[in-house]
Write a protein that holds these residues in place. Structure first.
Motif, mmCIF file in Angstrom:
data_model
loop_
_atom_site.group_PDB
_atom_site.id
_atom_site.type_symbol
_atom_site.label_atom_id
_atom_site.label_comp_id
_atom_site.label_asym_id
_atom_site.label_seq_id
_atom_site.Cartn_x
_atom_site.Cartn_y
_atom_site.Cartn_z
ATOM 1 N N GLN A 185 0.825 -1.204 0.000
ATOM 2 C CA GLN A 185 0.000 0.000 0.000
ATOM 3 C C GLN A 185 0.861 1.257 0.000
ATOM 4 O O GLN A 185 0.597 2.202 -0.750
ATOM 5 C CB GLN A 185 -0.936 0.015 1.214
ATOM 6 N N VAL A 186 1.910 1.271 0.823
ATOM 7 C CA VAL A 186 2.827 2.406 0.842
ATOM 8 C C VAL A 186 3.510 2.543 -0.503
ATOM 9 O O VAL A 186 3.697 3.649 -1.031
ATOM 10 C CB VAL A 186 3.873 2.242 1.968
ATOM 11 N N PHE A 187 3.873 1.410 -1.090
ATOM 12 C CA PHE A 187 4.504 1.405 -2.420
ATOM 13 C C PHE A 187 3.592 2.039 -3.462
ATOM 14 O O PHE A 187 3.998 2.930 -4.215
ATOM 15 C CB PHE A 187 4.836 -0.040 -2.807
ATOM 16 N N ALA A 188 2.346 1.582 -3.529
ATOM 17 C CA ALA A 188 1.407 2.101 -4.523
ATOM 18 C C ALA A 188 1.162 3.588 -4.314
ATOM 19 O O ALA A 188 1.112 4.360 -5.285
ATOM 20 C CB ALA A 188 0.094 1.325 -4.447
ATOM 21 N N ASN A 189 1.024 4.014 -3.074
ATOM 22 C CA ASN A 189 0.790 5.433 -2.789
ATOM 23 C C ASN A 189 1.981 6.282 -3.209
ATOM 24 O O ASN A 189 1.815 7.397 -3.717
ATOM 25 C CB ASN A 189 0.499 5.637 -1.306
ATOM 26 N N TYR A 190 3.182 5.752 -2.986
ATOM 27 C CA TYR A 190 4.392 6.488 -3.385
ATOM 28 C C TYR A 190 4.439 6.664 -4.901
ATOM 29 O O TYR A 190 4.705 7.765 -5.404
ATOM 30 C CB TYR A 190 5.641 5.746 -2.899
ATOM 31 N N ILE A 191 4.200 5.591 -5.636
ATOM 32 C CA ILE A 191 4.230 5.668 -7.101
ATOM 33 C C ILE A 191 3.174 6.631 -7.608
ATOM 34 O O ILE A 191 3.433 7.458 -8.502
ATOM 35 C CB ILE A 191 4.043 4.276 -7.730
ATOM 36 N N LEU A 192 1.972 6.561 -7.054
ATOM 37 C CA LEU A 192 0.898 7.465 -7.475
ATOM 38 C C LEU A 192 1.238 8.911 -7.179
ATOM 39 O O LEU A 192 0.954 9.808 -7.987
ATOM 40 C CB LEU A 192 -0.415 7.072 -6.785
ATOM 41 N N GLU A 193 1.866 9.147 -6.035
ATOM 42 C CA GLU A 193 2.262 10.515 -5.677
ATOM 43 C C GLU A 193 3.288 11.052 -6.670
ATOM 44 O O GLU A 193 3.209 12.216 -7.097
ATOM 45 C CB GLU A 193 2.842 10.542 -4.260
ATOM 46 N N GLU A 194 4.238 10.217 -7.065
ATOM 47 C CA GLU A 194 5.242 10.649 -8.030
ATOM 48 C C GLU A 194 4.618 10.886 -9.406
ATOM 49 O O GLU A 194 4.993 11.815 -10.117
ATOM 50 C CB GLU A 194 6.362 9.608 -8.131
ATOM 51 N N LEU A 195 3.663 10.046 -9.783
ATOM 52 C CA LEU A 195 3.006 10.202 -11.077
ATOM 53 C C LEU A 195 2.187 11.484 -11.152
ATOM 54 O O LEU A 195 2.004 12.056 -12.236
ATOM 55 C CB LEU A 195 2.092 8.995 -11.351
ATOM 56 N N CYS A 196 1.692 11.935 -10.002
ATOM 57 C CA CYS A 196 0.841 13.121 -9.978
ATOM 58 C C CYS A 196 1.637 14.425 -9.992
ATOM 59 O O CYS A 196 1.052 15.504 -10.148
ATOM 60 C CB CYS A 196 -0.079 13.081 -8.754
ATOM 61 N N LYS A 197 2.948 14.344 -9.822
ATOM 62 C CA LYS A 197 3.761 15.555 -9.899
ATOM 63 C C LYS A 197 3.871 16.010 -11.352
ATOM 64 O O LYS A 197 3.978 15.184 -12.254
ATOM 65 C CB LYS A 197 5.164 15.300 -9.324
ATOM 66 N N GLU A 198 3.830 17.306 -11.562
ATOM 67 C CA GLU A 198 3.915 17.822 -12.924
ATOM 68 C C GLU A 198 5.292 17.499 -13.509
ATOM 69 O O GLU A 198 6.316 17.689 -12.864
ATOM 70 C CB GLU A 198 3.672 19.326 -12.930
ATOM 71 N N HIS A 199 5.296 17.020 -14.736
ATOM 72 C CA HIS A 199 6.539 16.589 -15.370
ATOM 73 C C HIS A 199 7.103 17.637 -16.318
ATOM 74 O O HIS A 199 8.134 17.400 -16.956
ATOM 75 C CB HIS A 199 6.316 15.283 -16.135
ATOM 76 N N SER A 200 6.460 18.786 -16.426
ATOM 77 C CA SER A 200 6.989 19.861 -17.259
ATOM 78 C C SER A 200 6.383 21.179 -16.823
ATOM 79 O O SER A 200 5.375 21.208 -16.111
ATOM 80 C CB SER A 200 6.667 19.607 -18.743
#
Length: 225
Positions: A60-75
């Motif tokens: 669960q912590v893993f999935a939340n971490y990945i989702l948090e990183e994906l939600c950061k603006e990439h440009s």
């Protein structure tokens, strides 16, 4: 495990190329103490992924971490005028449609380990956050990492901390004279003028930066060259 580089705070990749991991340095002074103040060249900022130790064993912590990183603006957002009376603003897409699949696969420890390995070696896959040039790399990096700098704030607005990034520096010239700090302030960030190169022995830096920017499309650079 690292494929192309190790885990040291400062790594000499070749005679003129150095990789800095700012997350392993305490404060701006520690960063600047490792950068020579009489060298010019080209540099690139890269995003660094800091993985929560709990995420390695907790799906669960893993999935939340990945989702948090994906939600950061990439440009950085882009905005332009559309005559006669409109303007267009482009913003990065941060939605992710496979959240359920991610959470399902997160239960598999081998999947978590694979993704951690890939993120630890993210320089292989990612485009630079920013590419720049400077006749005095020490002065330019100092201006970038200081509180309130344009690049620092631009990255922070997208959820990225400049003092947790990786910095790649390519030394191309040596200066015997000190370049005035005024030429390295952030008001030159996206519109560095030809005057900057009156102090440079290798004006090719400008062309190198332009070529790298157009090939690799740094995501938080607003103008090339």
């Amino acid at each position: 495990m690292a494929w192309l580089y190790g885990s040291d705070a400062v790594q000499q990749l070749s005679e003129n190329v150095v990789l800095y991991d700012l997350a392993q340095m305490r404060g701006n002074s520690a960063v600047l103490s490792r950068i020579p103040d009489n060298i010019g060249g080209v540099y690139a900022w890269y995003r660094r992924f800091e993985i929560d130790a709990n995420a390695i064993n907790d799906p669960q912590v893993f999935a939340n971490y990945i989702l948090e990183e994906l939600c950061k603006e990439h440009s950085a957002p882009r905005e332009t005028k559309l005559p006669p009376a409109h303007k267009i603003k482009l913003e990065p897409e941060t939605s992710f449609s496979k959240e359920l699949l991610l959470k399902e696969l997160a239960a598999d420890s081998s999947f978590r380990q694979l993704l951690f390995m890939l993120l630890n070696n993210s320089l292989i896959f990612q485009q630079p956050l920013y590419i720049g040039k400077a006749t005095n790399l020490y002065s330019r990096i100092r201006s970038h990492i200081r509180e309130g700098s344009i690049l620092r704030d631009r990255l922070a607005d997208a959820g990225h901390k400049i003092n947790r990034c990786r910095l790649l520096i390519i030394h191309t010239s040596y200066n015997t004279n000190t370049v005035p700090d005024s030429l390295d302030e952030d008001d030159e960030l996206d519109n560095q003028s030809e005057e900057d190169y009156e102090f440079s022995k290798l004006a090719s830096d400008k062309l190198v930066e332009d070529i790298l920017s157009r090939l690799f499309l740094p995501s938080f650079t607003l103008r090339y060259g």
